[in-house]
Design a protein around this motif. Structure first.
Motif, PDB file in Angstrom:
ATOM      1  N   ARG A 117       0.933  -1.064   0.004  1.00  0.00           N
ATOM      2  CA  ARG A 117       0.027   0.067   0.015  1.00  0.00           C
ATOM      3  C   ARG A 117       0.948   1.039  -0.091  1.00  0.00           C
ATOM      4  O   ARG A 117       0.545   2.132  -0.726  1.00  0.00           O
ATOM      5  N   GLN A 118       1.994   1.023   0.706  1.00  0.00           N
ATOM      6  CA  GLN A 118       2.705   2.300   0.611  1.00  0.00           C
ATOM      7  C   GLN A 118       3.533   2.699  -0.530  1.00  0.00           C
ATOM      8  O   GLN A 118       3.734   3.993  -1.154  1.00  0.00           O
ATOM      9  N   LEU A 119       4.112   1.483  -1.006  1.00  0.00           N
ATOM     10  CA  LEU A 119       4.525   1.794  -2.346  1.00  0.00           C
ATOM     11  C   LEU A 119       3.626   2.291  -3.496  1.00  0.00           C
ATOM     12  O   LEU A 119       4.166   3.038  -4.297  1.00  0.00           O
ATOM     13  N   ALA A 125       5.211   1.005 -10.084  1.00  0.00           N
ATOM     14  CA  ALA A 125       4.418   0.255 -10.912  1.00  0.00           C
ATOM     15  C   ALA A 125       4.342  -0.920 -10.669  1.00  0.00           C
ATOM     16  O   ALA A 125       4.955  -1.844  -9.981  1.00  0.00           O
ATOM     17  N   LEU A 126       2.837  -1.140 -10.724  1.00  0.00           N
ATOM     18  CA  LEU A 126       2.303  -2.624 -10.120  1.00  0.00           C
ATOM     19  C   LEU A 126       2.508  -3.940 -11.155  1.00  0.00           C
ATOM     20  O   LEU A 126       2.389  -5.089 -10.567  1.00  0.00           O
ATOM     21  N   GLU A 147      -3.166 -12.626   1.198  1.00  0.00           N
ATOM     22  CA  GLU A 147      -3.647 -11.086   1.452  1.00  0.00           C
ATOM     23  C   GLU A 147      -3.167 -10.023   0.440  1.00  0.00           C
ATOM     24  O   GLU A 147      -3.807  -8.964   0.032  1.00  0.00           O
ATOM     25  N   PHE A 148      -1.776 -10.302   0.233  1.00  0.00           N
ATOM     26  CA  PHE A 148      -1.161  -9.361  -0.809  1.00  0.00           C
ATOM     27  C   PHE A 148      -1.683  -9.261  -2.015  1.00  0.00           C
ATOM     28  O   PHE A 148      -1.942  -8.447  -2.604  1.00  0.00           O
ATOM     29  N   VAL A 149      -2.084 -10.763  -2.568  1.00  0.00           N
ATOM     30  CA  VAL A 149      -2.628 -10.912  -3.940  1.00  0.00           C
ATOM     31  C   VAL A 149      -4.012 -10.103  -3.972  1.00  0.00           C
ATOM     32  O   VAL A 149      -4.325  -9.286  -4.994  1.00  0.00           O
ATOM     33  N   ARG A 153      -4.891  -6.780  -6.596  1.00  0.00           N
ATOM     34  CA  ARG A 153      -5.674  -6.673  -7.407  1.00  0.00           C
ATOM     35  C   ARG A 153      -6.863  -5.672  -7.101  1.00  0.00           C
ATOM     36  O   ARG A 153      -7.110  -5.064  -8.053  1.00  0.00           O
ATOM     37  N   ALA A 154      -6.991  -5.333  -5.823  1.00  0.00           N
ATOM     38  CA  ALA A 154      -7.908  -4.135  -5.411  1.00  0.00           C
ATOM     39  C   ALA A 154      -7.193  -2.918  -6.050  1.00  0.00           C
ATOM     40  O   ALA A 154      -7.956  -1.940  -6.587  1.00  0.00           O
TER      41      ALA A 154
END
Length: 164
Positions: A117-119, A125-126, A147-149, A153-154
């Motif tokens: 979230r911070q990055l 770039a995602l 949770e990361f995935v 995606r959100a």
């Protein structure tokens, strides 16, 4: 006379080339992250890192062998405060190590959704791909960091909505 002028021109060019070579060597040395500072970043010793930065350390310096940066170290360890300070000091959010991995990919490997979230908020770039051909989402999926995935995606959906 022409020979003297030609000799002076060659000498001047040679001297300029030597100066440029020395400047490049110094710049490369300045951009190398001392191993003890990198280890401090990896072990959560933020005081050592902050002191080094305050003394003029390069926030974008890479560790000599892997070119891993302090931002990557913060992403690996989940050090949110260190990450925040590094971003505020101008850390290159999408810099890559020798394997093409970014801080976001390291956060994915270790399942640090808060770091993601911070990055993302800082503009990371995602969808970058490392040299193994994998994105952050693929690394997180392989590691079982669901949770990361979900969070990634959100963020991607929110980003796509902003672009529409």
């Amino acid at each position: 006379m022409a020979a003297i002028v030609d000799n002076m021109i060659r000498t001047t060019r040679a001297a300029a080339a030597l100066v440029a070579e020395e400047d490049a060597r110094k710049a490369k040395e300045a951009a190398v992250l001392p191993i003890e500072i990198f280890v401090a970043g990896m072990t959560g010793d933020s005081k050592v890192v902050f002191d080094w930065l305050d003394r003029g350390g390069d926030v974008n310096a890479g560790e000599e062998v892997t070119q891993a940066t302090l931002l990557m170290a913060a992403a690996v360890t989940g050090a949110a405060l260190l990450l925040e300070v590094l971003i505020a000091k101008g850390s290159n959010i999408d810099s890559r190590d020798v394997h093409g991995q970014t801080a976001l990919i390291f956060a994915a490997l270790y399942g640090h959704a808060a770091i993601l979230r911070q990055l993302a908020a800082a503009g990371a770039a995602l969808h970058l791909v490392c040299h193994a051909g994998l994105t952050a989402e693929q690394h997180a999926t392989r590691a079982g960091h669901w949770e990361f995935v979900r969070e990634l995606r959100a963020l991607e959906r929110a980003q796509a909505r902003r672009l529409d």
